[in-house]
Design an enzyme around this catalytic site. Structure first.
Site, PDB file in Angstrom:
ATOM      1  N   LYS A   1       4.876   9.025  18.079  1.00 50.70           N
ATOM      2  CA  LYS A   1       5.782   9.965  17.410  1.00 50.70           C
ATOM      3  C   LYS A   1       7.034  10.226  18.254  1.00 50.70           C
ATOM      4  CE  LYS A   1       3.103   9.327  14.836  1.00 50.70           C
ATOM      5  NZ  LYS A   1       1.823   8.646  14.788  1.00 50.70           N
TER       6      LYS A   1
ATOM      7  N   HIS B   1      13.730  30.013  -1.064  1.00 51.04           N
ATOM      8  CA  HIS B   1      14.864  29.135  -1.396  1.00 51.04           C
ATOM      9  C   HIS B   1      15.964  29.339  -0.364  1.00 51.04           C
ATOM     10  CE1 HIS B   1      17.748  26.931  -3.788  1.00 51.04           C
ATOM     11  NE2 HIS B   1      18.606  27.928  -3.637  1.00 51.04           N
TER      12      HIS B   1
ATOM     13  N   GLY C   1      -1.188  -1.301   7.300  1.00 47.84           N
ATOM     14  CA  GLY C   1      -1.834   0.014   7.192  1.00 47.84           C
ATOM     15  C   GLY C   1      -0.935   1.054   7.854  1.00 47.84           C
TER      16      GLY C   1
ATOM     17  N   THR D   1      -6.818   8.476  23.494  1.00 50.52           N
ATOM     18  CA  THR D   1      -5.923   7.619  22.723  1.00 50.52           C
ATOM     19  C   THR D   1      -4.766   8.413  22.129  1.00 50.52           C
ATOM     20  OG1 THR D   1      -7.748   6.153  22.168  1.00 50.52           O
ATOM     21  CG2 THR D   1      -5.811   6.028  20.756  1.00 50.52           C
TER      22      THR D   1
ATOM     23  N   GLY E   1      -7.189  13.471  27.312  1.00 49.09           N
ATOM     24  CA  GLY E   1      -6.206  13.392  26.217  1.00 49.09           C
ATOM     25  C   GLY E   1      -6.416  12.141  25.395  1.00 49.09           C
TER      26      GLY E   1
ATOM     27  N   GLU F   1       0.495  -8.466   5.177  1.00 47.77           N
ATOM     28  CA  GLU F   1      -0.664  -7.652   4.771  1.00 47.77           C
ATOM     29  C   GLU F   1      -1.610  -8.491   3.926  1.00 47.77           C
ATOM     30  OE1 GLU F   1      -2.166  -4.538   5.108  1.00 47.77           O
ATOM     31  OE2 GLU F   1      -3.576  -5.377   3.655  1.00 47.77           O
TER      32      GLU F   1
HETATM   33  P1  NAI Z   1      -5.648   0.608   8.812  1.00 45.72           P
HETATM   34  O1  NAI Z   1      -7.068   0.447   8.439  1.00 45.72           O
HETATM   35  O2  NAI Z   1      -4.887   1.795   8.386  1.00 45.72           O
HETATM   36  O3  NAI Z   1      -4.814  -0.641   8.252  1.00 45.72           O
HETATM   37  C1  NAI Z   1      -5.109  -1.972   8.588  1.00 45.72           C
HETATM   38  C2  NAI Z   1      -4.424  -2.852   7.572  1.00 45.72           C
HETATM   39  O4  NAI Z   1      -4.544  -4.191   8.007  1.00 45.72           O
HETATM   40  C3  NAI Z   1      -5.056  -2.760   6.185  1.00 45.72           C
HETATM   41  O5  NAI Z   1      -4.035  -2.579   5.228  1.00 45.72           O
HETATM   42  C4  NAI Z   1      -5.754  -4.114   6.056  1.00 45.72           C
HETATM   43  O6  NAI Z   1      -5.806  -4.555   4.712  1.00 45.72           O
HETATM   44  C5  NAI Z   1      -4.880  -5.004   6.908  1.00 45.72           C
HETATM   45  N1  NAI Z   1      -5.551  -6.194   7.424  1.00 45.72           N
HETATM   46  C6  NAI Z   1      -6.803  -6.300   7.895  1.00 45.72           C
HETATM   47  N2  NAI Z   1      -7.033  -7.574   8.304  1.00 45.72           N
HETATM   48  C7  NAI Z   1      -5.884  -8.268   8.097  1.00 45.72           C
HETATM   49  C8  NAI Z   1      -5.496  -9.609   8.323  1.00 45.72           C
HETATM   50  N3  NAI Z   1      -6.347 -10.496   8.839  1.00 45.72           N
HETATM   51  N4  NAI Z   1      -4.234  -9.978   7.987  1.00 45.72           N
HETATM   52  C9  NAI Z   1      -3.382  -9.090   7.447  1.00 45.72           C
HETATM   53  N5  NAI Z   1      -3.702  -7.813   7.213  1.00 45.72           N
HETATM   54  C10 NAI Z   1      -4.940  -7.397   7.540  1.00 45.72           C
HETATM   55  O7  NAI Z   1      -5.609   0.387  10.396  1.00 45.72           O
HETATM   56  P2  NAI Z   1      -4.457   0.650  11.446  1.00 45.72           P
HETATM   57  O8  NAI Z   1      -3.139   0.742  10.774  1.00 45.72           O
HETATM   58  O9  NAI Z   1      -4.660  -0.371  12.488  1.00 45.72           O
HETATM   59  O10 NAI Z   1      -4.826   2.089  11.996  1.00 45.72           O
HETATM   60  C11 NAI Z   1      -6.093   2.298  12.632  1.00 45.72           C
HETATM   61  C12 NAI Z   1      -6.574   3.722  12.435  1.00 45.72           C
HETATM   62  O11 NAI Z   1      -5.759   4.616  13.146  1.00 45.72           O
HETATM   63  C13 NAI Z   1      -6.549   4.131  10.968  1.00 45.72           C
HETATM   64  O12 NAI Z   1      -7.773   4.746  10.644  1.00 45.72           O
HETATM   65  C14 NAI Z   1      -5.444   5.111  10.893  1.00 45.72           C
HETATM   66  O13 NAI Z   1      -5.675   6.133   9.926  1.00 45.72           O
HETATM   67  C15 NAI Z   1      -5.387   5.686  12.307  1.00 45.72           C
HETATM   68  N6  NAI Z   1      -4.009   6.081  12.584  1.00 45.72           N
HETATM   69  C16 NAI Z   1      -3.535   7.236  12.052  1.00 45.72           C
HETATM   70  C17 NAI Z   1      -2.220   7.594  12.224  1.00 45.72           C
HETATM   71  C18 NAI Z   1      -1.718   8.824  11.587  1.00 45.72           C
HETATM   72  O14 NAI Z   1      -2.501   9.691  11.227  1.00 45.72           O
HETATM   73  N7  NAI Z   1      -0.426   8.963  11.384  1.00 45.72           N
HETATM   74  C19 NAI Z   1      -1.293   6.775  12.985  1.00 45.72           C
HETATM   75  C20 NAI Z   1      -1.884   5.570  13.467  1.00 45.72           C
HETATM   76  C21 NAI Z   1      -3.195   5.259  13.266  1.00 45.72           C
END
Ligand code: NAI
Length: 473
Positions: free
Chosen positions: A51, A452, A190, A41, A39, A211
């Site tokens: 969720k 609707h 992010g 991560t 399963g 951010e």
């Molecule tokens: P992310 O790549 O979405 O966001 C990381 C954020 O951190 C970016 O906005 C970046 O600019 C910022 N950042 C980077 N270095 C930094 C620093 N030194 N100081 C401040 N900000 C900084 O990565 P995240 O949120 O960790 O997610 C990882 C992966 O997991 C992503 O690819 C995401 O799509 C996936 N994921 C998907 C979900 C969903 O589909 N709902 C839920 C959780 C994660």
């Protein structure tokens, strides 16, 4: 003793186990090597547990607002250990389900850490898998015709930082918090950062997001991230953008303190705990890539569009190849890879057809190009936008924040992208995904009658709005 297989999958996460099931249905003798739990991560440290916590946060928030619905719910309080118990029981149920699916598919599961060996007495090509068994027994040797690397990714930290689980956490540790802090600093705005900010604010935690870029959710459409920013501020989340966090300034004793350069001045941020969500790194270490000619660039395994590496019988899918690090992408890539190795001639995935979802409150979801991306790519763009404020079902739900936005090509009427913020949009985005796959125009989306009263009426109205033909706005 060495065992022969048609396919050995390294990693039993959503990408790996789905690929294994497809392989078994295609008649391939298949094994999975998994060092932790089937399963991966998504089920144990990602999508599902997060969720489940978000759902508890939603119920808590809505119960506090019960009066709006004419419901008396006095003295609402939170039992966080019970929130965690519920989360765990959902994870356990699904985990048993995956184990059952492996038995049903007659897929052998090796509990241990797998490494790819180079050419050896077992095989003239690289690809024999040596499994260091979790139970300490002698290594198992697996000799596959094909290998699928689906080893996923791990949370990144900032230089010099370690997740101690008390003060500094990644999402891995945060999911297992036994009690909620009063305040939290979230580094990275992010997807993970914003989902956690939304959830913790709904639980009553004081949240600050730092951010690095000038905006949160940098990959989303501008109108989407602006709306989410507005909603986070409404919840009391402090969002600091263009914040250059200085990792060396981190102090942890009775809480966390860290400095960041913001607008050319250095500010100190303090909270009880800190969550670092600055992206995820592919798990490429110690899996024996050095014994093969597989290429790794910028930390991710390189493949062709059918997920073959430089060793054509060794495939790689999911987070370990970078791109869209999403569970549904990994499983679709896994199916495509397995069908390719079984000569089923699959279609390569079109990543512009892949929906992505953010489970904050309100939710966001999108497929295809943002308006900004479409313009950058030279399209002459027309857009249609429709607010949930004019949707009866949204009023009934008591959730009218947000909109549906459709981006289309002015010259050809082609659908370029669909972007949504609002109630249940993560469930509604599939209609837009289907429209992309079928190459539908906004007119065709509007021709499909939306019942609707439903929230999906906002999609029909936004499609009509592309040519100014919306009815209720
Ligand atoms: P992310 O790549 O979405 O966001 C990381 C954020 O951190 C970016 O906005 C970046 O600019 C910022 N950042 C980077 N270095 C930094 C620093 N030194 N100081 C401040 N900000 C900084 O990565 P995240 O949120 O960790 O997610 C990882 C992966 O997991 C992503 O690819 C995401 O799509 C996936 N994921 C998907 C979900 C969903 O589909 N709902 C839920 C959780 C994660």
């Amino acid at each position: 003793m060495a065992e022969e297989y048609d396919l050995v999958v390294l990693g039993g996460g959503t990408g790996g186990y789905v690929a294994a099931i497809r392989a078994s249905k295609l008649g391939l003798k298949t094994a999975i090597v998994e060092s932790r739990e089937l399963g991966g991560t998504c089920l144990h440290r990602g999508c599902i547990p997060s969720k489940a916590l978000l759902r508890s946060a939603e119920v808590y928030r809505q119960t506090k607002e019960a009066d709006t619905y004419g419901v008396v719910a006095e003295n609402t309080s939170l039992n966080f250990p019970k929130v965690q118990e519920r989360k765990q029981s959902i994870v356990d149920t699904l985990h048993k389900g995956v184990q059952g699916l492996m038995k049903k598919g007659k897929i052998d599961v090796y509990e241990g850490f797998g490494r790819i060996l180079g050419p050896s007495i077992f095989s003239p090509t690289a690809g024999t898998i040596s499994v260091e068994m979790n139970n300490g027994e002698e290594n198992e040797m697996l000799i596959p015709k094909n290998v699928l690397i689906a080893t996923g990714s791990s949370p990144k930290l900032l230089p010099g930082m370690e997740a101690d689980g008390t003060f500094v956490m990644t999402s891995d540790e945060a999911l297992n918090m036994e009690e909620l802090p009063e305040s939290i600093l979230i580094i990275g705005g992010g997807v993970i950062g914003i989902e956690w900010a939304s959830m913790l604010a709904d639980f009553g935690v004081k949240v600050t997001v730092l951010e690095y870029l000038p905006q949160i959710l940098p990959t989303e459409d501008e109108e989407v991230f602006k709306e989410i920013l507005k909603q986070m501020k409404k919840k009391g989340v402090q969002v600091v953008t263009s914040a250059k966090v200085l990792p060396e300034s981190l102090q942890t004793s009775e809480g966390v303190s860290i400095e960041a350069e913001v607008n050319e001045s250095t500010e100190t941020f303090k909270a009880e705990r800190m969550l670092v969500s600055v992206g995820r790194a592919a798990n490429v270490k110690n899996i024996g890539l050095e014994n093969t000619s597989i290429e790794v660039d910028k930390g991710v395994i390189q493949t062709n569009k059918f997920y073959q590496t430089k060793e054509s019988h060794i495939y790689a899918i999911g987070d370990v190849i970078g791109g869209m690090q999403l569970a549904h992408v990994a499983s679709h890539e896994g199916i495509t890879a397995v069908e390719h190795m079984a000569d089923q001639h699959p279609h390569p995935i079109n990543y512009e057809h892949v929906p992505s979802c953010i489970y904050s409150n309100p939710e966001a979801a999108s497929v295809g190009l943002t308006e900004q991306q479409a313009k950058e790519q030279g399209f002459e763009v027309k857009t249609g936008k429709f607010s949930f404020q004019a949707i009866g079902k949204a009023l009934v739900f008591g959730e009218t924040d947000g909109f549906v936005k459709i981006v289309a090509d002015k010259k050809t009427d082609d659908l370029l992208g669909v972007h949504m913020v609002g109630p249940h949009v993560t469930d509604m985005i599939s209609e837009a995904g289907l429209a992309k796959v079928l190459d539908a125009t906004p007119w065709e989306i509007a021709e499909s009658i939306h019942p609707h009263p439903t929230l999906a009426e906002a999609i029909g109205e936004a499609a009509m709005a592309v040519d100014g033909n919306q009815i209720h706005g």
